[in-house]
Design a protein around this motif. Structure first.
Motif, mmCIF file in Angstrom:
data_model
loop_
_atom_site.group_PDB
_atom_site.id
_atom_site.type_symbol
_atom_site.label_atom_id
_atom_site.label_comp_id
_atom_site.label_asym_id
_atom_site.label_seq_id
_atom_site.Cartn_x
_atom_site.Cartn_y
_atom_site.Cartn_z
ATOM 1 N N LYS A 278 -5.403 -4.996 9.768
ATOM 2 C CA LYS A 278 -4.210 -6.070 10.479
ATOM 3 C C LYS A 278 -4.449 -7.463 9.417
ATOM 4 O O LYS A 278 -3.208 -7.195 9.477
ATOM 5 C CB LYS A 278 -4.821 -6.206 11.631
ATOM 6 C CG LYS A 278 -4.116 -5.500 12.699
ATOM 7 C CD LYS A 278 -4.003 -5.476 14.157
ATOM 8 C CE LYS A 278 -3.618 -5.369 15.730
ATOM 9 N NZ LYS A 278 -2.894 -5.760 16.319
ATOM 10 N N ARG B 76 -1.497 -10.418 5.031
ATOM 11 C CA ARG B 76 -1.651 -10.972 3.632
ATOM 12 C C ARG B 76 -0.896 -10.173 2.583
ATOM 13 O O ARG B 76 0.551 -11.182 2.155
ATOM 14 C CB ARG B 76 -2.266 -10.712 3.401
ATOM 15 C CG ARG B 76 -3.669 -11.805 3.490
ATOM 16 C CD ARG B 76 -5.030 -11.449 3.680
ATOM 17 N NE ARG B 76 -5.667 -11.068 2.321
ATOM 18 C CZ ARG B 76 -6.906 -10.987 1.944
ATOM 19 N NH1 ARG B 76 -7.554 -10.526 2.668
ATOM 20 N NH2 ARG B 76 -7.063 -11.350 0.249
ATOM 21 N N LEU B 77 0.300 -8.945 2.827
ATOM 22 C CA LEU B 77 1.094 -8.439 2.564
ATOM 23 C C LEU B 77 2.315 -8.626 2.725
ATOM 24 O O LEU B 77 3.094 -9.248 1.875
ATOM 25 C CB LEU B 77 0.702 -6.777 2.843
ATOM 26 C CG LEU B 77 -0.103 -5.817 2.059
ATOM 27 C CD1 LEU B 77 -0.557 -4.451 2.432
ATOM 28 C CD2 LEU B 77 -0.578 -6.234 0.282
ATOM 29 N N ILE B 78 2.560 -8.914 4.122
ATOM 30 C CA ILE B 78 3.413 -9.520 4.705
ATOM 31 C C ILE B 78 4.232 -10.343 4.185
ATOM 32 O O ILE B 78 5.234 -10.992 3.305
ATOM 33 C CB ILE B 78 3.488 -8.800 5.962
ATOM 34 C CG1 ILE B 78 3.716 -7.602 6.297
ATOM 35 C CG2 ILE B 78 5.201 -9.670 6.509
ATOM 36 C CD1 ILE B 78 3.559 -7.182 7.967
ATOM 37 N N LEU C 254 -5.135 -7.790 6.789
ATOM 38 C CA LEU C 254 -4.345 -6.983 5.461
ATOM 39 C C LEU C 254 -2.931 -6.678 5.134
ATOM 40 O O LEU C 254 -2.304 -7.579 4.216
ATOM 41 C CB LEU C 254 -4.959 -6.558 4.229
ATOM 42 C CG LEU C 254 -5.410 -5.731 3.628
ATOM 43 C CD1 LEU C 254 -6.777 -4.986 2.578
ATOM 44 C CD2 LEU C 254 -4.812 -4.553 3.320
ATOM 45 N N VAL C 255 -2.778 -6.336 6.226
ATOM 46 C CA VAL C 255 -1.525 -6.261 5.858
ATOM 47 C C VAL C 255 -0.355 -7.241 6.227
ATOM 48 O O VAL C 255 0.870 -7.649 5.514
ATOM 49 C CB VAL C 255 -1.072 -5.008 7.262
ATOM 50 C CG1 VAL C 255 0.638 -4.711 7.575
ATOM 51 C CG2 VAL C 255 -1.854 -4.198 7.001
#
Lengths: 180, 263
Positions: free
Chosen positions: B250, B255-257, B252-253
């Motif tokens: 979560k 950070r991507l967002i 990681l996602v």
């Protein structure tokens, strides 16, 4: 600290706009494996991807997102499974103005779902063209369930591509929350 | 003329026979499975395919016009006097009409040639000297239409293989399907498949239970999907993450967002 790499895949039929999609958002010049098209039937454009397109977005010091665009022609589909391995999620890109490719798009979607049970979104590209099908009609033509995100897109526009990628990431989060 | 179907397909052979208006018999042997197709002036006149030998009794029995027991008795008669005599006798006695016989033979020939068209290997030999016996009832069929039908079916099968690449997926009823299932006019196979639509049954399992080939189950599922009745559902379970792994993913996602929002 070792850099962590994650990947997302952009797939779809021939000429759906996958290379443009990756190019719009990548911070590096896209590493493309385009070759001149040999088949007369597919001479809509001069060159096509034969192995993959490869773009990169550095997230921070220790995280990099790679975007892989798959080859659209069926004769290169042996690359699909390789590209699908370990992906975080995938985007199925459809040319909204070419109904003759919708069946192929649905088939590619099913193939990728079989390769990896990861979240995905469907993106209706070329929405700026006069002949583009609207989303409701496309959803019926592609036989997409209401729960599948179908997003308008213009692959040459960075903001539009950003929205699609963000929706895919939200879908990944939603899926994780659903499972809790 | 001889060769292997791997290098010269059934449709290519049929096309050649039709164009050159050949007469003779094509014998094919595919790993012990045998087929014999006889032609006259480029028209298909007789087909014997594995246990369906094309005799009048086997054709009528398969069509449900006579029982197994009747077929055994009549076959003995046909052995002595031939199919033509037997056919005449049955018509005279009022057991069957001439049209019934013609239609049953036609159906058998079409079903057999369609089956043969799917053979992708097997040694074949075309013997121009071998003609079908005079005692057989022959119904000449134009090959052009048969070839077109086969080509259409093969094209459709190729599309279905692309649409349903794996049979290890389950079927579910379409969420939006508001069709009253009792009012549907489905084929026997379609009804059978519908009965097995459950989250725990993969298409392969359904095919096995119903003794359907990969091609046949794809055809049935393809038509049910085309009608909007069923959808494919993945059977593979998503990876199960521990609480820590989930939190990590979560984050990681997230950070991507955050990064993509700021591009």
């Amino acid at each position: 600290m070792e850099t962590q790499n994650v990947k997302m895949v952009v797939t779809g039929p021939f000429s759906a706009g996958k290379t443009a999609f990756v190019q719009s958002i990548s911070e590096i010049e896209v590493v493309s494996t385009e070759r001149r098209i040999s088949s007369e039937a597919e001479q809509i454009k001069e060159a096509t991807t034969v192995a993959m397109d490869f773009g990169r977005i550095t997230i921070d010091d220790d995280l990099v997102l790679y975007l892989f665009g798959t080859p659209g022609q069926r004769r290169f589909d042996f690359m699909w499974e390789i590209l699908a391995q370990g992906m975080l999620g995938f985007v199925v890109l459809v040319d909204s103005s070419k109904p003759e490719t919708f069946r192929e798009a649905k088939s590619i979607l099913e193939t990728f779902r079989a390769y990896a049970p990861t979240p995905y979104v469907v993106s209706a590209n070329k929405q700026d063209l006069p002949d583009a099908w609207d989303l409701d009609d496309l959803r019926i033509a592609l036989r997409l369930d209401e729960s599948v995100k179908l997003l308008p897109c213009v692959a040459t526009d960075k903001e539009s591509v950003k929205k699609v990628l963000l929706e895919l990431l939200y879908a990944i989060l939603e899926e994780m929350e659903e499972k809790e | 003329m001889k060769g292997n179907l791997e290098h010269f397909s059934p449709t290519q052979i049929l096309n050649l026979v039709s164009l050159s208006k050949k007469s003779g018999t094509l014998d094919v042997n595919r790993k012990g499975r045998k087929a014999a197709l006889s032609f006259k002036d480029g028209k298909l006149i007789f087909v014997s395919m594995e246990d369906a030998d094309g005799s009048l009794t086997s054709v009528l029995s398969k069509a449900g016009r006579i029982t197994r027991e009747q077929a055994d008795v009549l076959a003995k008669h046909a052995e002595k006097h031939g199919d033509k005599q037997l056919g005449l006798l049955m018509i005279q006695k009022g057991y069957i009409t001439r049209n019934d016989i013609v239609q049953a033979i036609k159906r058998h020939a079409l079903a057999s040639v369609n089956e043969f068209a799917n053979w992708n290997s097997g040694d074949f030999i075309f013997d121009q000297a071998r003609q079908i016996g005079d005692d057989r009832i022959i119904v000449p069929l134009d090959l052009e239409n048969i070839i077109i039908q086969i080509a259409r079916a093969q094209k459709r099968d190729e599309q279905l293989e692309e649409e349903i690449p794996s049979l290890d997926v389950c079927l579910k009823f379409a969420d939006k399907s508001k069709i009253n299932i009792k009012e549907l006019q489905l084929s026997k196979e379609e009804w059978s498949v519908i009965r097995y639509v459950k989250p725990e049954n993969t298409i392969r399992m359904i095919a096995k239970s119903l003794n359907l080939s990969d091609r046949d189950i794809r055809r049935v599922v393809g038509s049910l999907r085309e009608a909007g009745l069923v959808e494919l559902m993945q059977v593979r379970q998503r990876e199960k993450l521990s609480v820590e792994e989930k939190q990590e993913k979560k984050a990681l996602v997230g950070r991507l967002i955050a990064r993509i929002q700021n591009i």
